[in-house]
Design a protein around this motif. Structure first.
Motif, PDB file in Angstrom:
ATOM      1  N   GLN A  73       5.256   0.137  -9.191  1.00 22.48           N
ATOM      2  CA  GLN A  73       6.219  -0.963  -9.259  1.00 22.48           C
ATOM      3  C   GLN A  73       5.937  -2.057  -8.248  1.00 22.48           C
ATOM      4  O   GLN A  73       6.000  -3.234  -8.569  1.00 22.48           O
ATOM      5  N   GLN A  74       5.628  -1.675  -7.013  1.00 18.41           N
ATOM      6  CA  GLN A  74       5.450  -2.665  -5.950  1.00 18.41           C
ATOM      7  C   GLN A  74       4.188  -2.375  -5.140  1.00 18.41           C
ATOM      8  O   GLN A  74       3.871  -1.221  -4.875  1.00 18.41           O
ATOM      9  N   LEU A  75       3.498  -3.442  -4.767  1.00 16.66           N
ATOM     10  CA  LEU A  75       2.406  -3.348  -3.795  1.00 16.66           C
ATOM     11  C   LEU A  75       2.607  -4.481  -2.784  1.00 16.66           C
ATOM     12  O   LEU A  75       3.605  -4.525  -2.115  1.00 16.66           O
ATOM     13  N   GLY A  76       1.657  -5.373  -2.636  1.00 20.43           N
ATOM     14  CA  GLY A  76       1.836  -6.485  -1.710  1.00 20.43           C
ATOM     15  C   GLY A  76       1.346  -6.183  -0.309  1.00 20.43           C
ATOM     16  O   GLY A  76       0.426  -5.385  -0.107  1.00 20.43           O
ATOM     17  N   ILE A  77       1.974  -6.801   0.687  1.00 19.84           N
ATOM     18  CA  ILE A  77       1.530  -6.691   2.080  1.00 19.84           C
ATOM     19  C   ILE A  77       2.330  -5.597   2.782  1.00 19.84           C
ATOM     20  O   ILE A  77       3.558  -5.562   2.701  1.00 19.84           O
ATOM     21  N   PHE A  78       1.602  -4.735   3.496  1.00 19.88           N
ATOM     22  CA  PHE A  78       2.221  -3.656   4.275  1.00 19.88           C
ATOM     23  C   PHE A  78       1.838  -3.856   5.737  1.00 19.88           C
ATOM     24  O   PHE A  78       0.686  -4.146   6.054  1.00 19.88           O
ATOM     25  N   ILE A 102      -3.897 -14.132 -11.658  1.00 21.05           N
ATOM     26  CA  ILE A 102      -3.232 -13.170 -10.783  1.00 21.05           C
ATOM     27  C   ILE A 102      -1.832 -12.902 -11.316  1.00 21.05           C
ATOM     28  O   ILE A 102      -1.033 -13.827 -11.492  1.00 21.05           O
ATOM     29  N   GLU A 103      -1.535 -11.643 -11.579  1.00 27.66           N
ATOM     30  CA  GLU A 103      -0.178 -11.250 -11.975  1.00 27.66           C
ATOM     31  C   GLU A 103       0.121  -9.914 -11.313  1.00 27.66           C
ATOM     32  O   GLU A 103      -0.261  -8.847 -11.817  1.00 27.66           O
ATOM     33  N   ILE A 104       0.786  -9.963 -10.176  1.00 31.47           N
ATOM     34  CA  ILE A 104       1.022  -8.782  -9.359  1.00 31.47           C
ATOM     35  C   ILE A 104       2.443  -8.801  -8.795  1.00 31.47           C
ATOM     36  O   ILE A 104       3.104  -9.831  -8.768  1.00 31.47           O
ATOM     37  N   ASN A 105       2.881  -7.635  -8.350  1.00 38.41           N
ATOM     38  CA  ASN A 105       4.177  -7.512  -7.679  1.00 38.41           C
ATOM     39  C   ASN A 105       3.961  -7.245  -6.198  1.00 38.41           C
ATOM     40  O   ASN A 105       3.162  -6.386  -5.822  1.00 38.41           O
TER      41      ASN A 105
END
Length: 311
Positions: A73-78, A102-105
């Motif tokens: 469901q989610q990734l992004g910056i950690f 780019i199509e990301i969550n």
């Protein structure tokens, strides 16, 4: 400084340590999970893995693109420290220019600048379980309370000894028939993910059985970074008639109430599901969905024509 690393350049031990100690770590971002959902994943890394962002690439018609893998469901910056909108913007700008689509969550802790283009807020719902069970249930909706009463009167029994494969079978024979985009690839991927999470002892399976001792509903919960994710669920017609799924979730809440765990319902943008999650007292939270199309205008037009011809 943010560095772009190909997969063979990533130090997975440092990567996983970052995810473990991140203020916003999630199970989707661990290296073993990424290996399963996209074995070509790459990364943006700041410093000595103080902040990281997985990149999940694909390539079609000689076009490099980033997409959101299934069951992620989610990734992004950690990050192991505070995240600001400037940090989010810096990471997005650091995505290699070769990715034309780019199509990301991203995740709920990633708050882009309001003036940054390409972002749409998507919804999830979370319920803090730090309070005791009686306090939590005071925020249950009246409709949920009626459904729980009906479920208890239906003589359903709850068990934690459910084989995940049984849930997948129920799902395929019911809701899965409506979701034509799900193929054997997706079900095989789901089985692999679930089996690994069970092996790693990061999961819990809870099921509801009817009077004939037949499984009618169940849910697979995943634990990571003080969160429990309502990862996968399945119901049949009996479950819908008896209110079995609310009973399964209520059982989980009762078991884990008064603990430092947040229940993440993993959605939803669907109004019906959102209403169901809110009935438990869950809070609506947004996370950014990013769509950027850097293809030249002529190629964009060609793609739109192809899509129309396929429909």
């Amino acid at each position: 400084m943010i560095k772009y690393l190909r997969q063979d350049e990533i130090d997975v031990d440092k990567w996983d340590q970052c995810i473990s100690h991140s203020v916003n770590g999630m199970i989707y971002a661990f290296s073993w999970y990424l290996d399963i959902v996209n074995n070509r994943w790459e990364a943006l890394v700041e410093g000595d893995y103080e902040r990281v962002m997985p990149l999940t690439p694909g390539k079609k018609a000689n076009i490099n693109y980033l997409f959101q893998p299934p069951f992620t469901q989610q990734l992004g910056i950690f990050s192991t420290s505070h995240l600001t909108s400037q940090v989010v913007n810096d990471f997005i700008k650091a995505i290699p220019s070769k990715y034309k689509l780019i199509e990301i969550n991203l995740n709920t802790y990633n708050k882009p600048d309001s003036q940054t283009t390409g972002f749409t807020p998507w919804l999830t719902h979370e319920l803090d379980l730090i309070s005791d069970y009686d306090t939590i249930t005071k925020n249950y909706s009246n409709n949920l309370k009626r459904n729980l009463k009906k479920a208890r009167q239906s003589k359903l029994s709850i068990s934690e000894h459910v084989r995940p494969e049984e849930l997948i079978t129920i799902f395929k024979e019911n809701k899965g028939k409506e979701l034509k985009h799900l193929t054997n690839y997706h079900y095989d991927l789901l089985r692999r993910l679930i089996n690994v999470m069970v092996y790693k002892n990061t999961a819990s399976v809870i099921g509801a059985y009817d009077e004939t001792n037949s499984l009618c509903a169940g849910a697979f919960f995943v634990f990571s970074n003080r969160k429990a994710i309502f990862y996968f669920s399945a119901t049949n017609d009996t479950a819908k008639e008896t209110g079995a799924m609310p009973l399964v979730i209520d059982y989980f809440i009762q078991k884990h109430a008064h603990s430092h765990i947040t229940l993440d319902f993993e959605g939803s943008n669907d109004p019906g599901l959102a209403r169901f999650y809110k009935s438990f007292g869950a809070t609506q939270i947004t996370y950014p969905h990013l769509f950027l199309n850097k293809l030249n205008p002529l190629f964009r037009f060609g793609l739109s024509v192809i899509k129309k011809l396929k429909n």
